[in-house]
Design a protein around this motif. Structure first.
Motif, PDB file in Angstrom:
ATOM      1  N   THR A 161      11.358  -0.212 -16.447  1.00 46.03           N
ATOM      2  CA  THR A 161      10.098   0.516 -16.294  1.00 46.03           C
ATOM      3  C   THR A 161      10.137   1.819 -17.084  1.00 46.03           C
ATOM      4  OG1 THR A 161       9.743  -0.417 -14.112  1.00 46.03           O
ATOM      5  CG2 THR A 161       8.533   1.589 -14.625  1.00 46.03           C
ATOM      6  N   ALA A 162      11.242   2.543 -16.982  1.00 39.64           N
ATOM      7  CA  ALA A 162      11.365   3.815 -17.702  1.00 39.64           C
ATOM      8  C   ALA A 162      11.312   3.582 -19.214  1.00 39.64           C
ATOM      9  CB  ALA A 162      12.658   4.515 -17.301  1.00 39.64           C
ATOM     10  N   ALA A 163      11.987   2.538 -19.677  1.00 38.59           N
ATOM     11  CA  ALA A 163      11.975   2.239 -21.116  1.00 38.59           C
ATOM     12  C   ALA A 163      10.568   1.877 -21.578  1.00 38.59           C
ATOM     13  CB  ALA A 163      12.949   1.101 -21.420  1.00 38.59           C
ATOM     14  N   ALA A 164       9.869   1.076 -20.801  1.00 38.87           N
ATOM     15  CA  ALA A 164       8.497   0.702 -21.163  1.00 38.87           C
ATOM     16  C   ALA A 164       7.603   1.930 -21.197  1.00 38.87           C
ATOM     17  CB  ALA A 164       7.954  -0.329 -20.176  1.00 38.87           C
ATOM     18  N   SER A 170       2.045   6.890  -6.748  1.00 39.21           N
ATOM     19  CA  SER A 170       0.929   7.722  -7.225  1.00 39.21           C
ATOM     20  C   SER A 170       1.349   9.183  -7.359  1.00 39.21           C
ATOM     21  CB  SER A 170      -0.279   7.595  -6.298  1.00 39.21           C
ATOM     22  OG  SER A 170      -0.049   8.262  -5.071  1.00 39.21           O
ATOM     23  N   PHE A 171       2.476   9.554  -6.734  1.00 38.34           N
ATOM     24  CA  PHE A 171       2.972  10.925  -6.806  1.00 38.34           C
ATOM     25  C   PHE A 171       4.062  11.100  -7.858  1.00 38.34           C
ATOM     26  CE2 PHE A 171       1.222  10.570  -2.539  1.00 38.34           C
ATOM     27  CZ  PHE A 171       0.404  11.685  -2.506  1.00 38.34           C
ATOM     28  N   ALA A 172       4.306  10.063  -8.661  1.00 36.28           N
ATOM     29  CA  ALA A 172       5.346  10.143  -9.690  1.00 36.28           C
ATOM     30  C   ALA A 172       5.031  11.266 -10.672  1.00 36.28           C
ATOM     31  CB  ALA A 172       5.460   8.813 -10.427  1.00 36.28           C
ATOM     32  N   ALA A 173       6.067  11.951 -11.124  1.00 37.17           N
ATOM     33  CA  ALA A 173       5.880  13.038 -12.083  1.00 37.17           C
ATOM     34  C   ALA A 173       5.229  12.527 -13.366  1.00 37.17           C
ATOM     35  CB  ALA A 173       7.215  13.702 -12.394  1.00 37.17           C
ATOM     36  N   ARG A 174       5.621  11.316 -13.754  1.00 39.70           N
ATOM     37  CA  ARG A 174       4.994  10.659 -14.903  1.00 39.70           C
ATOM     38  C   ARG A 174       4.304   9.415 -14.378  1.00 39.70           C
ATOM     39  NH1 ARG A 174       9.579  10.453 -19.594  1.00 39.70           N
ATOM     40  NH2 ARG A 174       9.613  12.674 -20.068  1.00 39.70           N
ATOM     41  N   PRO A 175       3.041   9.224 -14.706  1.00 31.79           N
ATOM     42  CA  PRO A 175       2.327   8.042 -14.214  1.00 31.79           C
ATOM     43  C   PRO A 175       3.035   6.753 -14.612  1.00 31.79           C
ATOM     44  CG  PRO A 175       0.818   9.564 -15.287  1.00 31.79           C
ATOM     45  CD  PRO A 175       2.205  10.057 -15.558  1.00 31.79           C
ATOM     46  N   ILE A 176       3.066   5.800 -13.715  1.00 35.40           N
ATOM     47  CA  ILE A 176       3.677   4.502 -13.976  1.00 35.40           C
ATOM     48  C   ILE A 176       2.566   3.532 -14.358  1.00 35.40           C
ATOM     49  CG2 ILE A 176       4.949   2.588 -12.935  1.00 35.40           C
ATOM     50  CD1 ILE A 176       6.322   4.678 -11.166  1.00 35.40           C
ATOM     51  N   PRO A 177       2.691   2.881 -15.516  1.00 37.08           N
ATOM     52  CA  PRO A 177       1.659   1.931 -15.930  1.00 37.08           C
ATOM     53  C   PRO A 177       1.449   0.855 -14.860  1.00 37.08           C
ATOM     54  CG  PRO A 177       3.194   2.340 -17.723  1.00 37.08           C
ATOM     55  CD  PRO A 177       3.761   2.997 -16.504  1.00 37.08           C
ATOM     56  N   GLU A 178       0.214   0.442 -14.674  1.00 33.66           N
ATOM     57  CA  GLU A 178      -0.134  -0.517 -13.617  1.00 33.66           C
ATOM     58  C   GLU A 178       0.668  -1.813 -13.719  1.00 33.66           C
ATOM     59  OE1 GLU A 178      -1.722  -1.906 -10.165  1.00 33.66           O
ATOM     60  OE2 GLU A 178      -1.900   0.118 -10.964  1.00 33.66           O
ATOM     61  N   ALA A 179       0.837  -2.321 -14.937  1.00 32.05           N
ATOM     62  CA  ALA A 179       1.590  -3.574 -15.105  1.00 32.05           C
ATOM     63  C   ALA A 179       3.026  -3.403 -14.615  1.00 32.05           C
ATOM     64  CB  ALA A 179       1.570  -4.006 -16.562  1.00 32.05           C
ATOM     65  N   ASN A 180       3.617  -2.256 -14.898  1.00 29.77           N
ATOM     66  CA  ASN A 180       4.986  -2.008 -14.442  1.00 29.77           C
ATOM     67  C   ASN A 180       5.017  -1.828 -12.929  1.00 29.77           C
ATOM     68  OD1 ASN A 180       5.285  -1.972 -17.170  1.00 29.77           O
ATOM     69  ND2 ASN A 180       6.497  -0.114 -17.236  1.00 29.77           N
ATOM     70  N   ALA A 181       4.007  -1.171 -12.380  1.00 32.13           N
ATOM     71  CA  ALA A 181       3.947  -0.976 -10.929  1.00 32.13           C
ATOM     72  C   ALA A 181       3.845  -2.328 -10.227  1.00 32.13           C
ATOM     73  CB  ALA A 181       2.765  -0.083 -10.561  1.00 32.13           C
ATOM     74  N   GLU A 182       3.060  -3.242 -10.794  1.00 29.97           N
ATOM     75  CA  GLU A 182       2.932  -4.581 -10.216  1.00 29.97           C
ATOM     76  C   GLU A 182       4.275  -5.294 -10.220  1.00 29.97           C
ATOM     77  OE1 GLU A 182       0.447  -6.120  -8.643  1.00 29.97           O
ATOM     78  OE2 GLU A 182      -0.675  -4.259  -8.814  1.00 29.97           O
ATOM     79  N   ARG A 183       4.984  -5.197 -11.329  1.00 28.63           N
ATOM     80  CA  ARG A 183       6.297  -5.847 -11.445  1.00 28.63           C
ATOM     81  C   ARG A 183       7.272  -5.255 -10.430  1.00 28.63           C
ATOM     82  NH1 ARG A 183      11.150  -4.893 -14.215  1.00 28.63           N
ATOM     83  NH2 ARG A 183      12.254  -6.808 -14.740  1.00 28.63           N
ATOM     84  N   GLU A 184       7.295  -3.947 -10.336  1.00 32.79           N
ATOM     85  CA  GLU A 184       8.194  -3.283  -9.390  1.00 32.79           C
ATOM     86  C   GLU A 184       7.861  -3.679  -7.955  1.00 32.79           C
ATOM     87  OE1 GLU A 184      10.794  -1.466 -10.308  1.00 32.79           O
ATOM     88  OE2 GLU A 184      10.259  -1.631 -12.409  1.00 32.79           O
ATOM     89  N   ALA A 185       6.583  -3.773  -7.643  1.00 31.05           N
ATOM     90  CA  ALA A 185       6.173  -4.164  -6.288  1.00 31.05           C
ATOM     91  C   ALA A 185       6.641  -5.585  -5.982  1.00 31.05           C
ATOM     92  CB  ALA A 185       4.658  -4.060  -6.134  1.00 31.05           C
ATOM     93  N   ARG A 186       6.521  -6.493  -6.958  1.00 23.18           N
ATOM     94  CA  ARG A 186       6.975  -7.873  -6.744  1.00 23.18           C
ATOM     95  C   ARG A 186       8.487  -7.924  -6.536  1.00 23.18           C
ATOM     96  NH1 ARG A 186       3.643  -8.920 -11.020  1.00 23.18           N
ATOM     97  NH2 ARG A 186       5.403  -9.394 -12.369  1.00 23.18           N
ATOM     98  N   ALA A 236       0.839  -1.209   0.000  1.00 22.05           N
ATOM     99  CA  ALA A 236       0.000   0.000   0.000  1.00 22.05           C
ATOM    100  C   ALA A 236       0.870   1.253   0.000  1.00 22.05           C
ATOM    101  CB  ALA A 236      -0.930  -0.007   1.206  1.00 22.05           C
ATOM    102  N   LYS A 237       1.950   1.239   0.785  1.00 22.18           N
ATOM    103  CA  LYS A 237       2.842   2.396   0.834  1.00 22.18           C
ATOM    104  C   LYS A 237       3.527   2.586  -0.521  1.00 22.18           C
ATOM    105  CE  LYS A 237       6.632   4.536   3.272  1.00 22.18           C
ATOM    106  NZ  LYS A 237       7.483   4.551   4.435  1.00 22.18           N
ATOM    107  N   PHE A 238       3.959   1.496  -1.137  1.00 19.53           N
ATOM    108  CA  PHE A 238       4.595   1.570  -2.456  1.00 19.53           C
ATOM    109  C   PHE A 238       3.653   2.204  -3.460  1.00 19.53           C
ATOM    110  CE2 PHE A 238       5.464  -0.286  -6.625  1.00 19.53           C
ATOM    111  CZ  PHE A 238       6.796   0.057  -6.785  1.00 19.53           C
ATOM    112  N   ARG A 239       2.405   1.726  -3.501  1.00 18.07           N
ATOM    113  CA  ARG A 239       1.436   2.268  -4.449  1.00 18.07           C
ATOM    114  C   ARG A 239       1.139   3.743  -4.165  1.00 18.07           C
ATOM    115  NH1 ARG A 239       1.265  -2.498  -5.340  1.00 18.07           N
ATOM    116  NH2 ARG A 239       0.045  -3.924  -6.490  1.00 18.07           N
ATOM    117  N   ASP A 240       1.101   4.110  -2.888  1.00 14.07           N
ATOM    118  CA  ASP A 240       0.886   5.502  -2.530  1.00 14.07           C
ATOM    119  C   ASP A 240       2.046   6.363  -3.024  1.00 14.07           C
ATOM    120  OD1 ASP A 240      -0.515   7.670  -1.161  1.00 14.07           O
ATOM    121  OD2 ASP A 240       1.146   7.588   0.275  1.00 14.07           O
ATOM    122  N   CYS A 241       3.262   5.885  -2.832  1.00 14.31           N
ATOM    123  CA  CYS A 241       4.438   6.645  -3.270  1.00 14.31           C
ATOM    124  C   CYS A 241       4.457   6.830  -4.785  1.00 14.31           C
ATOM    125  CB  CYS A 241       5.723   5.959  -2.813  1.00 14.31           C
ATOM    126  SG  CYS A 241       6.010   6.070  -1.033  1.00 14.31           S
TER     127      CYS A 241
END
Length: 84
Positions: free
Chosen positions: A71-74, A37-53, A30-35
């Motif tokens: 993630t940045a390249a995607a 959410s404030f990214a200057a550029r939105p992070i695609p959900e699929a990439n966010a899931e991968r990063e969280a794992r 939850a904290k990761f997703r909250d953090c």
């Protein structure tokens, strides 16, 4: 200090995030997703899931820098800059 002059104090016995009181993975996610959410550029959900794992898997041999680069390249592929 209250209006009648009393001073109320509270001292937590165990703060979350130490060996005696570890933070559970659900709260970390939850904290990761909250953090992010404030990214200057939105992070695609699929990439966010991968990063969280990756972040959750301390045994992972994938370096976080490599994960960030992927993630940045995607993101750049999905959202090319506007022509000037």
């Amino acid at each position: 200090r209250t209006r009648d002059g009393r001073i109320l104090r509270c001292q937590p016995e165990k703060l979350p995030g130490n060996p005696d009181n570890p933070v559970d993975q659900e709260l970390l996610d939850a904290k990761f997703r909250d953090c992010i959410s404030f990214a200057a550029r939105p992070i695609p959900e699929a990439n966010a899931e991968r990063e969280a794992r990756i972040a959750a898997n301390q045994e992972s041999k994938v370096k976080l820098g490599e994960a960030y680069t992927a993630t940045a390249a995607a993101y750049r592929t999905a959202h090319p800059p506007a022509p000037r």
